[in-house]
Design a protein around this motif. Structure first.
Motif, short mmCIF file in Angstrom:
data_model
loop_
_atom_site.label_atom_id
_atom_site.label_comp_id
_atom_site.label_asym_id
_atom_site.label_seq_id
_atom_site.Cartn_x
_atom_site.Cartn_y
_atom_site.Cartn_z
N GLN A 189 0.82 -1.21 0.00
CA GLN A 189 0.00 0.00 0.00
C GLN A 189 0.86 1.26 0.00
OE1 GLN A 189 -2.64 -0.29 3.34
NE2 GLN A 189 -3.63 -2.18 2.61
N LEU A 190 1.92 1.25 0.79
CA LEU A 190 2.80 2.41 0.81
C LEU A 190 3.48 2.62 -0.54
CD1 LEU A 190 4.15 4.69 2.40
CD2 LEU A 190 5.90 3.05 3.14
N LEU A 191 3.83 1.56 -1.21
CA LEU A 191 4.45 1.67 -2.53
C LEU A 191 3.48 2.27 -3.53
CD1 LEU A 191 6.96 1.02 -4.22
CD2 LEU A 191 5.99 -1.24 -4.66
N GLU A 192 2.22 1.90 -3.44
CA GLU A 192 1.22 2.47 -4.36
C GLU A 192 1.03 3.96 -4.09
OE1 GLU A 192 -1.42 2.46 -7.50
OE2 GLU A 192 -0.06 0.89 -6.81
N THR A 193 0.97 4.36 -2.82
CA THR A 193 0.85 5.77 -2.48
C THR A 193 2.06 6.56 -2.95
OG1 THR A 193 -0.45 5.15 -0.54
CG2 THR A 193 0.46 7.37 -0.58
N LYS A 194 3.22 5.98 -2.84
CA LYS A 194 4.44 6.66 -3.29
C LYS A 194 4.41 6.88 -4.80
CE LYS A 194 8.23 4.91 -4.43
NZ LYS A 194 9.51 4.24 -4.67
N ARG A 255 11.28 9.87 2.29
CA ARG A 255 10.86 9.22 3.53
C ARG A 255 10.12 7.92 3.24
NH1 ARG A 255 7.45 13.75 6.13
NH2 ARG A 255 6.87 12.03 7.52
N ALA A 256 9.31 7.95 2.16
CA ALA A 256 8.63 6.72 1.79
C ALA A 256 9.63 5.64 1.39
CB ALA A 256 7.65 6.98 0.64
N ASN A 257 10.69 6.06 0.66
CA ASN A 257 11.72 5.08 0.29
C ASN A 257 12.43 4.55 1.54
OD1 ASN A 257 11.27 5.30 -2.49
ND2 ASN A 257 12.62 7.06 -2.68
N VAL A 258 12.71 5.48 2.46
CA VAL A 258 13.35 5.05 3.71
C VAL A 258 12.43 4.11 4.47
CG1 VAL A 258 14.21 5.82 5.94
CG2 VAL A 258 14.80 7.08 3.88
N GLN A 259 11.14 4.48 4.52
CA GLN A 259 10.19 3.63 5.24
C GLN A 259 10.05 2.28 4.56
OE1 GLN A 259 8.73 4.44 8.21
NE2 GLN A 259 8.17 2.27 8.17
N SER A 261 12.41 0.86 2.92
CA SER A 261 13.63 0.13 3.30
C SER A 261 13.51 -0.44 4.71
CB SER A 261 14.84 1.06 3.21
OG SER A 261 15.01 1.55 1.89
N LEU A 262 12.95 0.39 5.62
CA LEU A 262 12.76 -0.10 6.99
C LEU A 262 11.77 -1.26 7.02
CD1 LEU A 262 12.63 3.28 8.95
CD2 LEU A 262 14.52 1.65 8.82
N ASN A 263 10.70 -1.14 6.22
CA ASN A 263 9.74 -2.23 6.15
C ASN A 263 10.40 -3.51 5.63
OD1 ASN A 263 7.88 -0.40 7.03
ND2 ASN A 263 6.71 -0.31 5.14
N ARG A 264 11.22 -3.32 4.56
CA ARG A 264 11.90 -4.50 4.01
C ARG A 264 12.91 -5.05 5.00
NH1 ARG A 264 11.94 -1.00 -0.68
NH2 ARG A 264 10.37 -1.67 -2.19
N ALA A 265 13.58 -4.14 5.74
CA ALA A 265 14.53 -4.61 6.75
C ALA A 265 13.81 -5.40 7.85
CB ALA A 265 15.28 -3.42 7.35
N ALA A 333 4.19 3.26 11.49
CA ALA A 333 4.84 4.41 10.85
C ALA A 333 4.51 4.47 9.37
CB ALA A 333 6.35 4.33 11.06
N SER A 334 4.44 3.31 8.72
CA SER A 334 4.10 3.28 7.30
C SER A 334 2.67 3.76 7.06
CB SER A 334 4.28 1.85 6.77
OG SER A 334 3.92 1.77 5.41
N LYS A 335 1.77 3.37 7.93
CA LYS A 335 0.38 3.82 7.78
C LYS A 335 0.27 5.33 7.99
CE LYS A 335 -2.62 1.02 9.24
NZ LYS A 335 -3.46 0.14 10.12
N ASN A 336 0.96 5.84 8.99
CA ASN A 336 0.96 7.29 9.22
C ASN A 336 1.57 8.04 8.05
OD1 ASN A 336 -0.21 6.89 11.73
ND2 ASN A 336 1.77 6.82 12.79
N LEU A 337 2.66 7.50 7.51
CA LEU A 337 3.31 8.15 6.37
C LEU A 337 2.41 8.13 5.14
CD1 LEU A 337 5.80 9.49 5.16
CD2 LEU A 337 6.71 7.20 4.70
#
Length: 505
Positions: A189-194, A255-259, A261-265, A333-337
């Protein structure tokens, strides 16, 4: 006198004995030629064995002896001191004096008391040894049974603990699998929003290009008409707003890319932890299924002394709990972003639309004010020229002040370097040394401040020069200015060059 545990024929403090078994006693004549005396064998001087010193402990049946002249040759034996040891039955059979050397053989016989004592000792030793052996045998049987029972209990307890461990691993593995699915969905979902944000960011290039084109056209105004007026400010503000929105969106995309990355991490940690638990579960299941009759069991000497553990049950559970908690935190954090990205898109669209209208209103007002602005521009131009002159004087003053600090700095540093050559204890950190160091620091701080002010003055001078050039350009030709504002700028700004659907994202 007898020693406990020794026979009466044992030899003490003498040389080695050569035992010979006889079926019957040999004759005196035969033994006299074969026997040799051990009187010459090295031994402690006081206890050196001889017939005269130790007559009751001979080393063989017969032994040659020294003849004591004090004893009459007619006597065949030496009378014993005790009547118990006298051989009265043999008194009638006197040994001829020629065989006096063999008389000691008469004292090698055991008595009936010795025989009974020996038998009784053997009986007691037999009873003692048998009792000890029986006691050891029963103790060994009991110990074997206890060892078997203890080993079985220990093995059953280990199996029980392995089963509990497998249940714990399976529980955490299911939790990790569930959390992995959640983090994957949130990442999608975050990727689609980005992607929507990047699309909106690309479309902001159109209003930015129009605003920059208007500024470019208005830069072609000549003479006093080239002024930093309200339309130009609005255009600059519009560009700033667009760029700020672009920066905000780029920042949001970063920030979305960082998030992501954090999600993938977090997802990677979950998957790695899940993989480790899968391997651990398989290994523990294999261990749980091992029995005494299983194949593949073998000795691994010293393996119990190897401890390559990196965690305890508390830290093990905490590690997986932290991974799940980290994933949950990243999901939140991803949902908030994601919500913030949607808000940024709407906010930027509204700001750009409002500033677009404000620039159009300013351009219309500027066209009406163009004829009245010439005198005001000239006044501003004269002020700018004066400020440029003052700034140049100020820059020269700052440079001179910086140059004047070179000599005091050299003097202070030379003094410090000279005082370094003081000998031995004279190399004292006295008040002079402290003050010289403070002087160098003060001069350095002063020069840094002056250089900082010099850079600020030079930057201000450059800004004044740019403003001067812009004002002079604005005063060139009014017609050119009116043509630019009315025909070129307003014509480009009739419609807002963005799709309204973007604002609804």
């Amino acid at each position: 006198m007898e020693y406990l545990g020794q026979t009466q024929t044992a030899t003490y403090m003498t040389g080695p004995r050569h035992l010979t078994h006889y079926t019957q006693l040999p004759t005196i004549g035969t033994m006299q030629a074969t026997q040799r005396s051990y009187d010459t064998y090295p031994a402690p001087s006081p206890l050196r064995r001889s017939v005269t010193t130790l007559p009751w402990r001979p080393s063989a049946y017969y032994q040659s002896a020294m003849i004591n002249p004090a004893i009459a040759l007619t006597r065949s034996t030496i009378e014993p001191a005790s009547t118990k040891s006298q051989l009265t039955e043999l008194d009638a059979h006197r040994v001829p004096p020629v065989f006096t050397a063999a008389r000691n053989a008469l004292y090698t016989r055991y008595t009936p008391n010795d025989w009974l004592a020996s038998n009784h000792s053997n009986y007691l030793a037999s009873d003692r040894v048998r009792n000890g052996a029986e006691r050891l045998r029963l103790e060994s049987v009991r110990l074997c049974r206890e060892a078997d029972d203890k080993t079985k209990r220990t093995q059953n307890d280990v199996g029980k603990r392995l089963g509990e461990r497998i249940l714990d691993i399976n529980f955490w593995k299911n939790e990790l699998s569930h959390e992995t699915d959640n983090i994957l969905a949130e990442t999608s979902q975050l990727l689609e929003t980005k992607k929507n944000m990047e699309k909106f960011l690309a479309e902001t290039a159109n209003p930015l290009h129009i605003a920059q084109e208007c500024l470019y056209n208005r830069e072609k105004r000549q003479s006093v008409d080239l002024v930093h007026d309200n339309p130009e400010k609005k255009l600059i503000k519009e560009i700033d707003i667009i760029k700020r929105c672009q920066d905000k969106m780029r920042n949001a995309v970063d920030r979305a890319n960082v998030q992501l990355s954090l999600n993938r991490a977090a997802q990677h940690e979950l998957e790695r932890d899940s993989t480790d638990k899968f391997v651990a579960e398989n290994l523990d299941t294999t261990c749980h299924g091992l029995r005494n009759s299983s194949r593949g069991i073998a000795y691994h000497d010293g393996v119990h002394r190897i401890d390559n553990s990196v965690s305890v049950p508390e830290t093990w559970a905490k590690y997986t709990s932290n991974n799940i908690r980290r994933s949950q935190s990243e999901r939140a954090a991803s949902k908030n972003l994601k919500n913030e990205l949607d808000a940024i898109v709407n906010e930027c669209n509204n700001e750009m639309w409002q500033e677009w209208n404000a620039v159009n209103v300013a351009l219309n007002q500027r066209i009406q004010e163009t004829t009245d602005a010439r005198n005001k521009i000239q006044t501003h131009l004269s002020k700018v020229l004066q400020e440029v002159f003052d700034s140049e004087k100020n820059i020269e003053l700052l440079k001179k002040a910086i140059q004047d600090k070179e000599a005091p700095m050299q003097v202070a540093q030379t003094r410090l370097e000279t005082r370094l050559r003081r000998p031995n204890v004279e190399l004292c950190r006295d008040p002079v040394q402290h003050r010289l160091v403070e002087e160098v620091g003060e001069i350095t701080d002063t020069v840094d401040i002056l250089q900082y002010k010099l850079r600020e003055a030079e930057n201000a001078l450059q800004a004044l020069l740019r403003t001067k050039a812009a004002l002079e350009q604005d005063l060139s030709i009014k017609k050119n200015s009116l043509f630019i504002d009315r025909e070129k700028c307003l014509t480009l700004r009739k419609t807002f060059p963005m799709a309204p659907r973007i604002a609804s994202l």
